[in-house]
Design an enzyme around this catalytic site. Structure first.
Site, short mmCIF file in Angstrom:
data_model
loop_
_atom_site.label_atom_id
_atom_site.label_comp_id
_atom_site.label_asym_id
_atom_site.label_seq_id
_atom_site.Cartn_x
_atom_site.Cartn_y
_atom_site.Cartn_z
N ASP A 18 118.72 8.85 -111.46
CA ASP A 18 118.48 8.09 -112.68
C ASP A 18 117.41 8.71 -113.56
O ASP A 18 117.61 8.92 -114.76
CB ASP A 18 118.08 6.64 -112.35
N ASP A 127 109.48 -4.84 -114.02
CA ASP A 127 108.74 -3.58 -114.00
C ASP A 127 108.54 -2.98 -115.39
O ASP A 127 107.48 -2.43 -115.68
CB ASP A 127 109.45 -2.57 -113.08
N SER A 181 119.56 -2.09 -104.66
CA SER A 181 118.55 -1.22 -105.25
C SER A 181 117.25 -1.36 -104.47
O SER A 181 116.91 -2.44 -103.98
CB SER A 181 118.38 -1.64 -106.70
#
Lengths: 409, 409, 409, 409
Positions: A18, A127, A181
């Site tokens: 990513d 986040d 995740s």
């Protein structure tokens, strides 16, 4: 943010697929120079591959740093001084790591003369908030690029296609979608999303990465001691250790004894409920140890005051306000309380349980003379209790006399 | 209090040696009529012997009552709605029983025309405060007799001598000193004093009365479900149960799985630290279940507000202020929050662990559409996060622009 | 306390009739040596007569000290940093003076080798608590003598008789009963008792000692400036002044403009309601000035955090817990917030009103560019508000979607 | 929001220039049907012109409503029960009106089958947040149009040009820019912006609309009484009045005596500081009256609990969370406390001052017998104070004994 605004950006770069796509995307979309910053916060991954990959993308300024000691000493330990739990249960393993990354990213931006920073957090999570509040607090004019909120690579397929077009290596296991995740650092691992989205269904054992199950843990308990100085742990089983080393050891002990798992539905700052599976083996032990250390060394009202502000302190950290005046003010209050939180706690670790089996301190406020059922040599005069009760009752009696009995209003 | 002031006193009478001595002492010292009140709050002792003993002492008005349902429904459950923990750990098993005893004692005093009440709590503990604050709040002009603060039977020897002189039967096991003192009701047992006074030493296994140890618990987990309605548990494994029955069953489940032990150094309202060993098997399960039920049904800010006032609410109950305006006000806040706390929680009980393995509710606020990592069909617009962050950061940026970076003050 | 226990006692001695009687009573009843301590806290009375009187009683160690600067600098100013008001209105003028007296008394006790201290506060008030909590916190083994709770001089007549028998001079105005009781120091005067006991009746003008009435104040306003440094006032009308001098000047300004009167029914720590008439002329100006200084220099959340803990901080001071861990912790939080509370406030004083007419600061967080209705050159992007609102609304919308509209629970 | 999404919108319409431009803009840009809603909340303007104007624009569904009683009864009074002040000073006059407008707008939207609502608040202020949080909480799927955040009429010139092009009548006084912006309702007027933007400069007298200055007020005081029932005012000078009538009368009294002006720098929810000039004549009197009524009728701890949650309650209202679970929970706590807040308060109004000159209540907790300096017939036993102090001091003494004197940590 438009492309031409940005000249140089510092990217929080893990080396994974990513952030590699983000790196390339920044280079192509923004046409700007990208500086990478890869930090070891104890996530348990090699950092050198990240450096190699960054070089492959032509990155000239590559920062790879081991921040584990700073992380534990300046972020984890201060937070544990407050016995911090978000929503009564969560040890904030992810939340507490973000401010350090943001801080270091901004320091690097200042060093290399970058005008922007970028991160790989999605637009639904906490986040992004934690990173960006940190960025803005530390460098108010910084430009922030959050690719997941900007680009059109909104599906896995598109992301992989972009990777392919740009010769970004995709390891086999990344070709398929991960079933959930993960975020990890020295304090915890969290797992969420996809197969974990239904809070009515327990997580499969394969989800857990950092702990064995209580069932799989040994049938015999392990006993340890932790020593505290000014509220922070400084030694394990009598051996003085650096903050990160101590937490690493506690993690190992926790893992081996099935300690620190949490299956939680929590409330995100951005407004929705989410479900996370957390593993905080060492932190769970540390919380129990610290509470017990405080139990004999901290004054009652000092402890109650801490308890009363803790939920707010936890919320601030969860929401990303580490670098805020209010967090600093609360920290001043908390730190002031820890001067005499010194001594040793003995614990028994057994199949998910952390059981205190002893606490002692040179600063103990526990006074056997006073509390004893035996003769106390005048340390406490029982007759004092009568006046104490009578005056505490006075307002209730006055209320009762005019018909408001039982504390009626 | 002088002898001639009192005409008739209602004594909280257990039937044990201590309250039997008190009974006799009241009759001789105060020369007043004594009415006994013996309640079943689930302490696990026969009540009829207490009646017989009271008759033996010539008591004419004897009240023996089973208050278990009232206890759980009107005291334990309201307290659990708040996820109440004193000093972060203690489920308040003793504290929550005192107001009910005080209330019933005063009701009986009104009924029988007594002008005084008496209890057997010592002058160093919290229970005297809890009893007496209840008495005074409910009947402001009541006279309170606390023999342990008044008499000269200040040693075991003197007490036994008084018993002997007055033909009070002393069972063999009461001749020697008990190695520690015990309080019990349907919510918990507590053990403290004497051999338990040193907080550096773990309690011996013999101290535990209501739980087996995690080590002794079965190697196979037990799975259960608990159903909630308006925040209170109403069914276990699908079976609707009365409050006391439900808690009794949970106690059994907790006991068998080694759940609910706590070794605590706590701060008493009367000013010293004390050490207690608590066993709250059913309550420990209930707390975990309730927190998990709330996690999907309670709004974030509702939950945070509850968490922020909980320490104060716990302190009030611990200190004996159940019958106070402030407890009633907090209860109104708490109860208001529980309307939609309905649904089912599944739990796994295993060797001291209470592990949530699922929650579901017709009132769930958990919305998979919004939280999902997958395509969310517009339920959440990621771009909103940018404005959210920017405005949350604004004050921090304004501070940073004038040199107060990082939230400096 | 029995007479033979005490060898030497330090008495807080005003030189007035009551404490003179206490002095003599201590000498005769306790047969111990009495050391007198007379402090100038700005009560506006000569101290030398107190010295002379003490000498007359044969006191050998006489301490007469001017503590005004310490009082303002180390007690009044720290308290004002928190904008402290007890029960929303009271500036704590009496409460804040007691800890200093207690502290100095104990220091003197250590110096002269005294084992006891004595004060002249009655058994119904808060001051006994404030003195004695201070004594015990600073010297845990000190013996405390509170004559008003011990002796049999329970009426004015008996007191005067004792004075007469012991050749204690009674000035004419003290022969009759004072119509109310007064306490005073540099921060305030309080009047209470007797003719002031009925809260339905307004105090007569003669009660006021330190302020003229708003009606009597000039028809023309007075304008002043106060400068702050780290949250404390340091200059008046541009002139740098010591703490006590500054407060003295503010008192004069307040007095002349009818500022700072308060007629209050308050709740005492010992349990009853009482009614006091307070005059705090300088303090009332100072509170307004400080709040306004903070309004442009303090971060929003810093200010809100301070506001949220202020009631507890005020309660601690009122209740006598200045020398406690929890007060110290809160002070750390408060002091941390004041670093940038620097600048100048302009005020208009007019017939009881304190009206802010301007504030400026080198550390101002007020940013005209951002707030302006005019073009703001991009300092604030209005479109950000949409995301901010949407995410703040998300949980409410999710609730509404399942039938909990309008924030229903 | 794109034009074709919206079919019918309910606009909060004042009839003024700005909302008239919005009305037309909605019709042309969104091509949707516009329903107007004009409410009388006591702002002191005629409503019928707004109806006429709406007709002129071809609006078919026009709602013109007098909401003054609802406003005061269901919003203002509940808020005053808490003695609510934002940032220690602001009576929340604007904030408390927004939820009612939002609520009524949504009710009308449901009635007329509208899918959208629109308001005229700007993108920098708090009002947009308050309106929209209300909308979303009450109708989660509603579409919200905030023209000031969307359109390109970003300057006065453009706005006037649009008005001209669309035959919107512009009164002469609106051609030039207003020197500041005003909001008004029955509780207050606020003025802000432009000439008021510099917090170092005092507002000119012309800014004030609802009060004369203290200087201009009569030289003779006005005395009034206010009667309370369950915490709400019900009568003025003995005359029972409806909520809105009572507040209207208080406004007149306040105006005439120069009461209720406030010059404040406050912190907006959207992140910046702003400066407002507020006039709350009746509300200022009401706050003083209510505090005094509570002072004799409310239990100490009930009052302190209210005070401790008030800042949070104020913040919620200021931020726009009236229709939220947490506000409802706090309201439950507050309302529970007001049952006995009954009685009469006498006040003197004089040149900006509100001075309490008496309070009486059938539910008074003020007990002359207990508090008196005179003989109290045993209502209070002074010797009880000793035990009370001793046990309150115990933890401090235990700390002192191990070297933590004076509450050191």
């Amino acid at each position: 943010m438009t492309a031409r605004d940005v000249k140089k950006v510092v990217l929080a770069y893990s080396g994974g697929l990513d952030t590699s796509v983000i790196l390339k995307w920044l280079q192509t979309e923004y046409g700007c120079e990208v500086v990478t910053f890869t930090a070891d916060l104890g996530q348990g991954e090699e950092l050198e591959p990240a450096r190699k990959k960054a070089e492959m993308f032509g990155v000239k300024e590559i920062f790879v740093e081991d921040l584990r000691e700073t992380f534990v000493k300046d972020f984890v330990f201060p937070m544990f001084r407050a016995n911090t739990l978000y929503e009564g249960q969560y040890l904030l393993g992810t939340s507490i790591a973000r401010p350090l990354i943001a801080q270091r990213q901004i320091e690097i931006a200042e060093m290399v003369g970058a005008d922007a920073v970028a991160h790989g957090a999605t637009g639904k999570g906490n986040d992004q908030v934690r990173f960006e509040l940190g960025y803005y607090a530390l460098k108010p004019d910084v430009k922030v690029i959050a690719p997941w909120r900007e680009w059109d690579l909104t599906s896995r397929t598109k992301l992989l296609a972009f990777a392919e077009q740009n010769q970004i290596p995709v390891t086999k296991d990344k070709r398929g979608e991960a079933p959930f995740s993960v975020d990890a650092n020295l304090l915890h691992s969290s797992s969420e999303g996809k197969i974990l989205e239904d809070p009515a269904v327990a997580p499969d054992e394969i989800v857990f990465q950092r702990t064995i199950s209580p069932e799989a843990a040994p049938d015999v308990a392990t006993e340890i001691t932790i020593d505290f100085h000014h509220g922070d742990p400084v030694a394990l089983n009598g051996e003085t250790l650096s903050p990160a080393t101590l937490l690493t050891r506690l993690n190992k002990l926790g893992r081996d004894n099935g300690i620190g798992r949490l299956d939680l539905v929590e409330n995100r700052f951005v407004g929705m409920k989410s479900r996370g599976i957390y593993e905080t083996p060492g932190g769970t032990i540390l919380l129990a140890a610290h509470r017990n250390m405080e139990s004999i060394t901290l004054d009652r009202e000092a402890g109650h005051l801490k308890d009363s502000i803790m939920p707010r302190y936890a919320e601030l950290i969860y929401n990303g306000f580490w670098f805020s005046p209010e967090r600093r003010m609360l920290q001043a209050l908390i730190d002031t309380s820890q001067h005499s939180v010194n001594g040793r706690v003995r614990l028994k670790l057994y199949k998910g349980n952390v059981i205190c089996i002893g606490r002692e301190s040179p600063n103990s406020l526990y006074d056997t003379r006073v509390v004893t059922f035996e003769e106390d040599e005048g340390a406490y005069n029982q007759i004092d209790a009568q006046g104490f009760i009578k005056l505490n009752a006075l307002r209730l009696r006055l209320g009762g006399q005019i018909g408001r009995t039982g504390g009626a209003l």
